[in-house]
Design an enzyme around this catalytic site. Structure first.
Site, PDB file in Angstrom:
ATOM      1  CD  GLU A 177      -3.320  -0.603   2.409  1.00  0.00           C
ATOM      2  OE1 GLU A 177      -4.320  -1.050   2.253  1.00  0.00           O
ATOM      3  OE2 GLU A 177      -2.224  -0.384   3.490  1.00  0.00           O
TER       4      GLU A 177
ATOM      5  N   GLY B  74       7.590  -1.618   5.171  1.00  0.00           N
ATOM      6  CA  GLY B  74       8.947  -1.669   5.457  1.00  0.00           C
ATOM      7  C   GLY B  74       9.767  -0.825   5.997  1.00  0.00           C
TER       8      GLY B  74
ATOM      9  CB  SER C  67      10.592   6.058  13.981  1.00  0.00           C
ATOM     10  OG  SER C  67       9.802   6.119  13.351  1.00  0.00           O
TER      11      SER C  67
ATOM     12  CB  CYS D 199       1.513   6.451  11.230  1.00  0.00           C
ATOM     13  SG  CYS D 199       2.504   7.831  10.252  1.00  0.00           S
TER      14      CYS D 199
END
Length: 325
Positions: A44, A131, A182, A301
Site C-alpha cells: 500500500e 517495511g 522513529s 501510520c
C-alpha cells in the site's frame, strides 16, 4: 534475512510493475492505494497534502542549512511487502514478511500515483509505508537515485526505526535526503518492548549515528515520537527526551497512535499531546504535532495491512507490554 528483491533487466513497463487494485479516499482527502506486484504480492501507499506550497523552510541559525518541511503533495511509499521489524504497535508488523521491493517498484508507486491523480505540481516522497527502508538499503538507495532525476519529484525523505550500520551508509550515499528517526521511547527498556529491533540498535548508538547524519549534511533530523497512553506520555518522558536530543541536530514530530484492533494500546487525548509538546518547547526542543492522516481508511501510520495479521505477533505484542498498559 529478508527474501531478496527480484532484480529487473531491460525496459520496464511501470504500469505492469505495480497495478492499482483498490483505492480508498479519506474524509481528509488522503488516498490509499493497494498495489499488486508482478508476482502477486501486495503493498500500500498513501497520497496526501499538507498545508503550504512545498517551499516552506524553518530557519535556524544553529545549522548551515534550514530543515525542509514536507509540505504540498506527499506520497508515502512502501519498501517491502510485509515487515520483519515487528513493532508491537504496527499493523504491518503483524503480517508475514514476503520480500523486499525493487527500486523500480518503489519509484513506480510514486509515478503511477501522479498519473492516477493527474498531479502537475512536484511531489515529495517519503519512504514510510510498509517495511523498514534500511533493511532494504541497496534498493532504496537506487530508488532515491532514480527519483532525484525525476522532474515530478521535489524532495525525498527516509523514515526509519534505526538500523546500524545502515544508517551510516545512508549518511554517506544519500546526502540529499531528509531523515526521520522513529524513537517512540526515552529508555531502552520501554523502546525494546515497543520495537524489538532496539536490542541491537539501542537509543544512544542510534542518536550518535543520527547526529553524524545531521553534522554531515547541515540539516536537523525529525525525531518521530508516537505517544501511547500510559506508556511514554508523562512529564518524566518529556524531560528525558529533552536530555537526549540536542536541538542543534534534532526536532521532535509528535504523533498520535492510530488504532489497530487487538493491540494493547490506546490513543492519547489531544490535551495530553499538547501538554507534552509545550513541555518540550519550554525545555528548548523544537517540537510540532503531526496531524493523523487517513485514519478512517486504515491508511495512517502503522495501519497498513495487506494480509491477515499473524496471531502469534498479536500475542507477543500483548505479552511484551505487560504490565506497562
Amino acid at each position: 534475512m529478508n527474501p531478496s528483491s527480484p532484480r529487473h533487466s531491460g525496459p520496464i513497463d511501470e504500469a505492469l510493475l505495480v497495478v492499482p487494485v483498490e483505492q480508498a479516499t479519506s474524509s481528509d482527502g488522503s488516498t490509499k492505494t493497494l498495489w499488486r506486484l508482478h508476482d502477486g504480492n501486495q503493498v500500500e501507499s498513501l497520497s496526501f497534502t499538507l498545508g503550504g506550497d512545498g517551499s516552506t523552510a524553518v530557519p535556524d541559525e544553529r545549522i548551515a542549512t534550514p530543515v525542509r518541511d514536507s509540505r504540498g503533495h506527499v506520497v508515502c511509499v512502501s519498501s517491502q511487502a510485509g515487515c520483519n521489524v515487528a513493532c508491537r504497535f504496527c499493523a504491518t508488523g503483524l503480517q508475514p514478511m514476503r520480500r523486499d521491493l525493487t527500486a523500480e517498484e518503489m519509484v513506480a508507486q510514486v509515478r503511477r500515483t501522479r498519473v492516477l491523480e493527474e498531479r502537475t505540481t512536484p511531489t515529495r516522497v517519503i519512504f514510510a509505508g510498509m517495511g523498514e527502508p534500511l533493511l532494504n538499503l541497496e534498493e532504496v538507495l537506487r530508488a532515491v537515485s532514480l527519483l532525484e532525476s525525476d522532474p515530478g519529484v521535489a524532495h525525498i525523505s527516509v523514515s526509519t526505526m534505526g538500523v546500524l550500520p545502515a544508517l551510516d551508509t545512508l549518511t554517506e550515499q544519500a546526502p540529499s535526503v531528509d531523515l526521520f528517526l522513529s524513537l517512540h521511547a526515552t529508555t531502552d527498556e520501554v523502546r525494546t518492548r515497543l520495537i524489538p529491533l532496539n536490542r541491537a540498535n539501542p537509543i544512544a548508538e542510534l542518536l550518535r549515528a543520527a547526529e553524524r547524519f545531521a553534522r554531515a549534511h547541515g540539516r536537523v533530523i525529525d525525531v518521530s515520537y508516537l505517544l501511547f497512553n500510559g506508556v511514554n506520555d508523562d512529564d518524566a518522558d518529556a524531560d528525558r527526551l529533552i536530555g537526549l536530543l540536542d536541538p542543534r541536530y534534532f526536532r521532535v514530530q509528535l504523533l498520535l497512535w492510530n488504532d489497530v484492533p487487538g493491540l494493547p494500546f490506546s490513543r492519547v487525548e489531544e490535551d495530553v499531546v499538547e501538554r507534552f509538546r509545550d513541555r518540550l518547547v519550554a525545555g528548548g526542543l523544537p517540537t510540532y504535532i503531526m496531524p493523523s492522516k487517513a485514519r478512517d481508511i486504515d491508511g495512517g501510520c502503522g495501519q497498513m495491512l495487506t494480509e491477515a495479521a499473524k496471531e502469534h505477533r498479536v500475542n507477543r505484542a500483548n505479552k511484551a507490554m505487560l504490565p506497562l498498559v
